[in-house]
Design an enzyme around this catalytic site. Structure first.
Site, mmCIF file in Angstrom:
data_model
loop_
_atom_site.group_PDB
_atom_site.id
_atom_site.type_symbol
_atom_site.label_atom_id
_atom_site.label_comp_id
_atom_site.label_asym_id
_atom_site.label_seq_id
_atom_site.Cartn_x
_atom_site.Cartn_y
_atom_site.Cartn_z
ATOM 1 N N ARG A 218 65.521 -21.543 1.553
ATOM 2 C CA ARG A 218 64.203 -21.764 2.133
ATOM 3 C C ARG A 218 63.208 -20.946 1.322
ATOM 4 O O ARG A 218 63.555 -20.000 0.638
ATOM 5 C CB ARG A 218 64.166 -21.314 3.597
ATOM 6 C CG ARG A 218 65.139 -22.051 4.518
ATOM 7 C CD ARG A 218 65.046 -21.520 5.937
ATOM 8 N NE ARG A 218 65.925 -22.229 6.866
ATOM 9 C CZ ARG A 218 67.158 -21.837 7.179
ATOM 10 N NH1 ARG A 218 67.659 -20.732 6.636
ATOM 11 N NH2 ARG A 218 67.894 -22.532 8.032
ATOM 12 N N LYS A 243 66.520 -17.248 8.632
ATOM 13 C CA LYS A 243 66.080 -17.840 9.893
ATOM 14 C C LYS A 243 67.079 -17.516 10.998
ATOM 15 O O LYS A 243 68.285 -17.662 10.814
ATOM 16 C CB LYS A 243 65.955 -19.352 9.721
ATOM 17 C CG LYS A 243 65.344 -20.052 10.920
ATOM 18 C CD LYS A 243 65.143 -21.531 10.626
ATOM 19 C CE LYS A 243 64.497 -22.249 11.809
ATOM 20 N NZ LYS A 243 64.284 -23.691 11.512
ATOM 21 N N HIS A 308 60.846 -27.588 0.215
ATOM 22 C CA HIS A 308 61.994 -27.866 1.074
ATOM 23 C C HIS A 308 62.763 -29.096 0.596
ATOM 24 O O HIS A 308 63.943 -29.260 0.932
ATOM 25 C CB HIS A 308 61.543 -28.048 2.521
ATOM 26 C CG HIS A 308 62.525 -27.509 3.524
ATOM 27 N ND1 HIS A 308 62.803 -26.161 3.651
ATOM 28 C CD2 HIS A 308 63.317 -28.126 4.431
ATOM 29 C CE1 HIS A 308 63.705 -25.976 4.594
ATOM 30 N NE2 HIS A 308 64.041 -27.159 5.078
ATOM 31 N N ARG A 311 65.772 -27.962 -1.265
ATOM 32 C CA ARG A 311 66.872 -27.550 -0.375
ATOM 33 C C ARG A 311 67.604 -28.784 0.166
ATOM 34 O O ARG A 311 68.843 -28.815 0.196
ATOM 35 C CB ARG A 311 66.304 -26.702 0.758
ATOM 36 C CG ARG A 311 67.311 -26.287 1.844
ATOM 37 C CD ARG A 311 66.618 -25.349 2.822
ATOM 38 N NE ARG A 311 67.291 -25.282 4.118
ATOM 39 C CZ ARG A 311 68.247 -24.417 4.424
ATOM 40 N NH1 ARG A 311 68.687 -23.571 3.517
ATOM 41 N NH2 ARG A 311 68.781 -24.406 5.629
ATOM 42 N N HIS A 334 72.902 -23.197 8.826
ATOM 43 C CA HIS A 334 72.620 -23.961 10.038
ATOM 44 C C HIS A 334 73.451 -23.446 11.206
ATOM 45 O O HIS A 334 74.652 -23.218 11.057
ATOM 46 C CB HIS A 334 72.934 -25.443 9.821
ATOM 47 C CG HIS A 334 71.941 -26.139 8.946
ATOM 48 N ND1 HIS A 334 72.187 -27.360 8.350
ATOM 49 C CD2 HIS A 334 70.676 -25.786 8.576
ATOM 50 C CE1 HIS A 334 71.134 -27.716 7.643
ATOM 51 N NE2 HIS A 334 70.210 -26.791 7.764
ATOM 52 N N TYR A 343 72.315 -35.116 6.626
ATOM 53 C CA TYR A 343 72.464 -35.447 5.205
ATOM 54 C C TYR A 343 73.442 -36.589 4.974
ATOM 55 O O TYR A 343 73.430 -37.208 3.910
ATOM 56 C CB TYR A 343 72.882 -34.203 4.410
ATOM 57 C CG TYR A 343 71.849 -33.114 4.474
ATOM 58 C CD1 TYR A 343 70.616 -33.251 3.846
ATOM 59 C CD2 TYR A 343 72.070 -31.960 5.232
ATOM 60 C CE1 TYR A 343 69.649 -32.273 3.938
ATOM 61 C CE2 TYR A 343 71.103 -30.968 5.326
ATOM 62 C CZ TYR A 343 69.893 -31.141 4.675
ATOM 63 O OH TYR A 343 68.928 -30.159 4.776
#
Length: 361
Positions: A218, A243, A308, A311, A334, A343
């Site tokens: 990120r 995050k 992004h 990524r 995640h 994805y």
């Protein structure tokens, strides 16, 4: 466009803004649409008036290829909040900091709450009902073309604010978030990624963009890296306090390590891996976005690419090369596997195996 009730003091402040002009036909002030002018405006009115620039911010956070409406370009100046509401917002801010919410979350929650509280003025916070939020959505968010994400942020912030500050356990539960969106991630081809990464002639710029793609970072994760986070002997990049306040590691290849060594010898960073214009200062997010913008222009790529996207492309290319989804989840940091599963919907590996019935005609 600036819009506010007539006030001699505010008018005098507006006249000092760079590039400002008055339109007699529209009976409004206009300023150039740029980050620099917005920053100057915020400083100019600090402590004198509150500036609602949420529509401007929404426009720049949205995909650059999207069409914008005149409502999205409107900036409204309003009077300050009542002392009671200002104190409640200050208390809420202190609570958020105490609970270790990220700086961006604290800033966003306070901004959207201010917009909402001004909209329902002169009501005080303890007089607000769920119907006020419905009216806010129908009369402010939708007419101004603000996004689903913005609406969701307002609801999240309001729920937390009333639960923490007013101990309201019933009203927030009646507050419904907008229906979920299911958007696919934007993905570049490997050829497009290569063109973007090779476009910058500046070594630092090329290294920053390459590291984002090479490790699926990120933007904030890249900017928060320090030299000691590169473990070249083990071939790992240590990503701290990402995050959700989670640490993780990502593998870095010998090719990336070689690029980092070349950069380190040339720039000799100390406190931050990528420093700003002055020593020991962190490279800014806005400058990094400009680096990508120039790279896209040089590579003649007209897609509305954001950082992004790199990524997203990293994750999709890993999936297409046969990497297990569970490993990709860990590499991206995640919390839920459902987040990573998006994805699978954009990977060409499975889609290209499907034969269209058109080919049999």
């Amino acid at each position: 466009m600036l819009e506010f009730p007539y006030d001699e003091a505010l008018t005098a402040e507006v006249k000092q803004l760079k590039g400002v002009r008055w339109s007699s036909s529209c009976n409004r002030w206009y300023i150039p649409e740029s980050d620099e002018v917005i920053d100057l405006m915020l400083k100019q009115f600090k402590g004198k008036a509150w500036v609602d620039y949420s529509a401007f911010r929404e426009k720049h956070l949205a995909t650059r290829g999207n069409r914008t409406t005149s409502a999205q370009q409107k900036t409204i100046i309003q009077a300050t909040l009542s002392p009671q509401l200002l104190q409640e917002l200050h208390t809420f801010r202190q609570w958020l900091l105490h609970k270790r919410y990220s700086d961006s979350t604290v800033k966003t929650y306070l901004q959207v709450l201010e917009v909402f509280l001004r909209f329902i003025s002169p009501k005080q916070a303890n007089e607000i009902t769920s119907e006020d939020m419905v009216r806010f959505v129908n009369e402010y968010i939708l007419p101004n073309g603000l996004s689903y994400a913005y609406q969701n942020q307002v609801v999240n912030a309001a729920k937390l604010f009333f639960r923490v500050i007013h101990d309201a356990t019933l009203w927030p539960e009646k507050l419904q978030r907008p229906r979920s969106q299911h958007k696919l991630p934007n993905v570049l081809s490997k050829e497009e990624v290569k063109e973007i990464l090779e476009a910058p002639t500046n070594l630092k710029h090329r290294t920053m963009l390459s590291l984002i793609y090479a490790c699926g970072l990120r933007r904030s994760e890249l900017l928060n890296l320090r030299p000691e986070h590169v473990d070249s002997k083990r071939g790992l990049l240590i990503i701290k306090d990402a995050k959700g306040h989670k640490d993780r590691v990502a593998p870095i290849s010998n090719k990336v390590i070689g690029m980092l060594r070349e950069y380190y010898k040339a720039c000799k960073p100390k406190q931050w891996l990528f420093e700003g214009q002055f020593p020991d200062t962190q490279y800014s997010a806005r400058s990094l976005e400009q680096v990508l913008k120039h790279a896209l222009k040089k590579a003649s790529i007209t897609k509305p690419v954001t950082l992004h996207w790199l990524r997203h492309s990293y994750a999709t290319h890993l999936l297409e090369s046969g990497t297990d989804l569970r490993y990709i989840q860990e590499l991206l940091g995640h919390k839920s596997s459902k987040t990573t599963e998006i994805y699978t919907h954009v990977s060409k590996k499975s889609l290209q195996q499907i034969k269209s019935p058109f080919d049999d005609l």
